[in-house]
Scaffold this motif. Structure first.
Motif, PDB file in Angstrom:
ATOM      1  N   UNK A  40       0.892  -1.157   0.000  1.00  0.00           N
ATOM      2  CA  UNK A  40       0.000   0.000   0.000  1.00  0.00           C
ATOM      3  C   UNK A  40       0.924   1.200   0.000  1.00  0.00           C
ATOM      4  N   UNK A  41       0.937   1.933  -1.087  1.00  0.00           N
ATOM      5  CA  UNK A  41       1.880   3.042  -1.191  1.00  0.00           C
ATOM      6  C   UNK A  41       3.293   2.498  -1.156  1.00  0.00           C
ATOM      7  N   UNK A  42       4.143   3.069  -0.294  1.00  0.00           N
ATOM      8  CA  UNK A  42       5.534   2.615  -0.224  1.00  0.00           C
ATOM      9  C   UNK A  42       5.750   1.576   0.868  1.00  0.00           C
ATOM     10  N   UNK A  43       4.682   1.204   1.579  1.00  0.00           N
ATOM     11  CA  UNK A  43       4.829   0.256   2.686  1.00  0.00           C
ATOM     12  C   UNK A  43       4.415  -1.153   2.278  1.00  0.00           C
ATOM     13  N   UNK A  44       5.035  -2.127   2.941  1.00  0.00           N
ATOM     14  CA  UNK A  44       4.685  -3.523   2.718  1.00  0.00           C
ATOM     15  C   UNK A  44       3.975  -4.061   3.957  1.00  0.00           C
ATOM     16  N   UNK A  45       2.912  -4.773   3.735  1.00  0.00           N
ATOM     17  CA  UNK A  45       2.104  -5.331   4.816  1.00  0.00           C
ATOM     18  C   UNK A  45       2.059  -6.842   4.675  1.00  0.00           C
TER      19      UNK A  45
ATOM     20  N   UNK B  21      11.780 -13.416  13.759  1.00  0.00           N
ATOM     21  CA  UNK B  21      11.652 -12.392  12.717  1.00  0.00           C
ATOM     22  C   UNK B  21      10.492 -11.429  12.981  1.00  0.00           C
ATOM     23  N   UNK B  22       9.724 -11.662  14.049  1.00  0.00           N
ATOM     24  CA  UNK B  22       8.576 -10.815  14.342  1.00  0.00           C
ATOM     25  C   UNK B  22       8.871  -9.962  15.572  1.00  0.00           C
ATOM     26  N   UNK B  23       8.904  -8.655  15.360  1.00  0.00           N
ATOM     27  CA  UNK B  23       9.166  -7.706  16.439  1.00  0.00           C
ATOM     28  C   UNK B  23       7.847  -7.062  16.854  1.00  0.00           C
ATOM     29  N   UNK B  24       7.697  -6.717  18.144  1.00  0.00           N
ATOM     30  CA  UNK B  24       6.451  -6.075  18.576  1.00  0.00           C
ATOM     31  C   UNK B  24       6.240  -4.737  17.866  1.00  0.00           C
TER      32      UNK B  24
ATOM     33  N   UNK C 107      -2.479  -4.217  14.768  1.00  0.00           N
ATOM     34  CA  UNK C 107      -1.106  -4.531  14.367  1.00  0.00           C
ATOM     35  C   UNK C 107      -0.572  -5.672  15.227  1.00  0.00           C
ATOM     36  N   UNK C 108      -0.032  -6.695  14.574  1.00  0.00           N
ATOM     37  CA  UNK C 108       0.576  -7.812  15.291  1.00  0.00           C
ATOM     38  C   UNK C 108       2.020  -7.464  15.633  1.00  0.00           C
ATOM     39  N   UNK C 109       2.682  -6.834  14.690  1.00  0.00           N
ATOM     40  CA  UNK C 109       4.073  -6.482  14.883  1.00  0.00           C
ATOM     41  C   UNK C 109       4.712  -6.182  13.547  1.00  0.00           C
ATOM     42  N   UNK C 110       6.039  -6.222  13.530  1.00  0.00           N
ATOM     43  CA  UNK C 110       6.793  -5.976  12.310  1.00  0.00           C
ATOM     44  C   UNK C 110       7.582  -7.230  11.971  1.00  0.00           C
ATOM     45  N   UNK C 111       7.411  -7.699  10.764  1.00  0.00           N
ATOM     46  CA  UNK C 111       8.172  -8.859  10.301  1.00  0.00           C
ATOM     47  C   UNK C 111       9.393  -8.385   9.556  1.00  0.00           C
TER      48      UNK C 111
ATOM     49  N   UNK D  70      13.914  -6.179   4.222  1.00  0.00           N
ATOM     50  CA  UNK D  70      12.489  -5.857   4.140  1.00  0.00           C
ATOM     51  C   UNK D  70      11.855  -5.779   5.524  1.00  0.00           C
ATOM     52  N   UNK D  71      10.853  -4.933   5.639  1.00  0.00           N
ATOM     53  CA  UNK D  71      10.073  -4.884   6.866  1.00  0.00           C
ATOM     54  C   UNK D  71       8.597  -4.910   6.487  1.00  0.00           C
ATOM     55  N   UNK D  72       7.876  -5.890   7.042  1.00  0.00           N
ATOM     56  CA  UNK D  72       6.445  -6.029   6.779  1.00  0.00           C
ATOM     57  C   UNK D  72       5.668  -5.571   8.001  1.00  0.00           C
ATOM     58  N   UNK D  73       4.629  -4.781   7.786  1.00  0.00           N
ATOM     59  CA  UNK D  73       3.729  -4.407   8.867  1.00  0.00           C
ATOM     60  C   UNK D  73       2.700  -5.531   8.939  1.00  0.00           C
ATOM     61  N   UNK D  74       2.723  -6.290  10.022  1.00  0.00           N
ATOM     62  CA  UNK D  74       1.849  -7.456  10.142  1.00  0.00           C
ATOM     63  C   UNK D  74       0.501  -7.043  10.720  1.00  0.00           C
ATOM     64  N   UNK D  75      -0.546  -7.308   9.973  1.00  0.00           N
ATOM     65  CA  UNK D  75      -1.896  -6.865  10.327  1.00  0.00           C
ATOM     66  C   UNK D  75      -2.733  -8.065  10.754  1.00  0.00           C
ATOM     67  N   UNK D  76      -3.387  -7.921  11.902  1.00  0.00           N
ATOM     68  CA  UNK D  76      -4.358  -8.916  12.344  1.00  0.00           C
ATOM     69  C   UNK D  76      -5.655  -8.594  11.601  1.00  0.00           C
TER      70      UNK D  76
END
Length: 158
Positions: free
Chosen positions: A18-23, A109-112, A125-129, A134-140
């Protein structure tokens, strides 16, 4: 936060942009991935609900995540995709800029998610992978799609 992480640890996530971010969302919630088609608009629906589509006899509300996350004016091109999700007993489509790949993350690999105070609702938000650079914004996605504003989706699909 710890139990949230363990529930996703060692599982596969679908990465999308989404835009410049990865989820990333749990791959088990994904029913299918489709190209973006025209939707039937619903009067008085919130701006982030683009409308509905008829998917093999099921009326599916389509949520534009770029509008929901306030990421500027969405554009629709050949890369725009709709991720069809199966959440609870509901089928919902979410519009994203593109889908990149499926990634398996382990617990290390999953940070709060960082605390944002009251500036932003981070309940979903679950955390950051992290995968190399790469950094993924992990969405519940369950929490996000069952939030109060999403209750409107149920009314529209009914």
């Amino acid at each position: 936060m710890q139990n949230k992480q363990q529930s996703l640890g060692g599982t596969e996530v679908l990465a999308f942009t989404l835009g410049s971010e990865e989820y990333g969302i749990d791959i088990l919630k994904v029913q299918e991935i489709r190209g973006y088609d025209a939707v039937t608009k619903i009067a008085n629906a919130p701006e982030f609900i683009k409308g509905v589509i008829n998917l093999r006899g099921i009326i599916v509300p389509i949520v534009d995540m770029r509008i929901m996350f306030k990421l500027g004016l969405p554009t629709y091109d050949q890369f725009t995709v709709v991720i069809i999700l199966n959440i609870g007993n509901r089928v919902v489509g979410m519009v994203v800029d593109s889908v990149s790949d499926v990634i398996t993350l382990n617990n290390e690999q999953i940070k709060p998610a960082p605390e944002m105070g009251t500036a932003m609702d981070t309940d979903y938000l679950i955390g950051l992978g992290t995968i190399e650079e790469r950094m993924l914004i992990l969405v519940d996605i369950d929490k996000l799609m069952s939030s109060s504003e999403m209750g409107l989706i149920e009314k529209i699909a009914a």
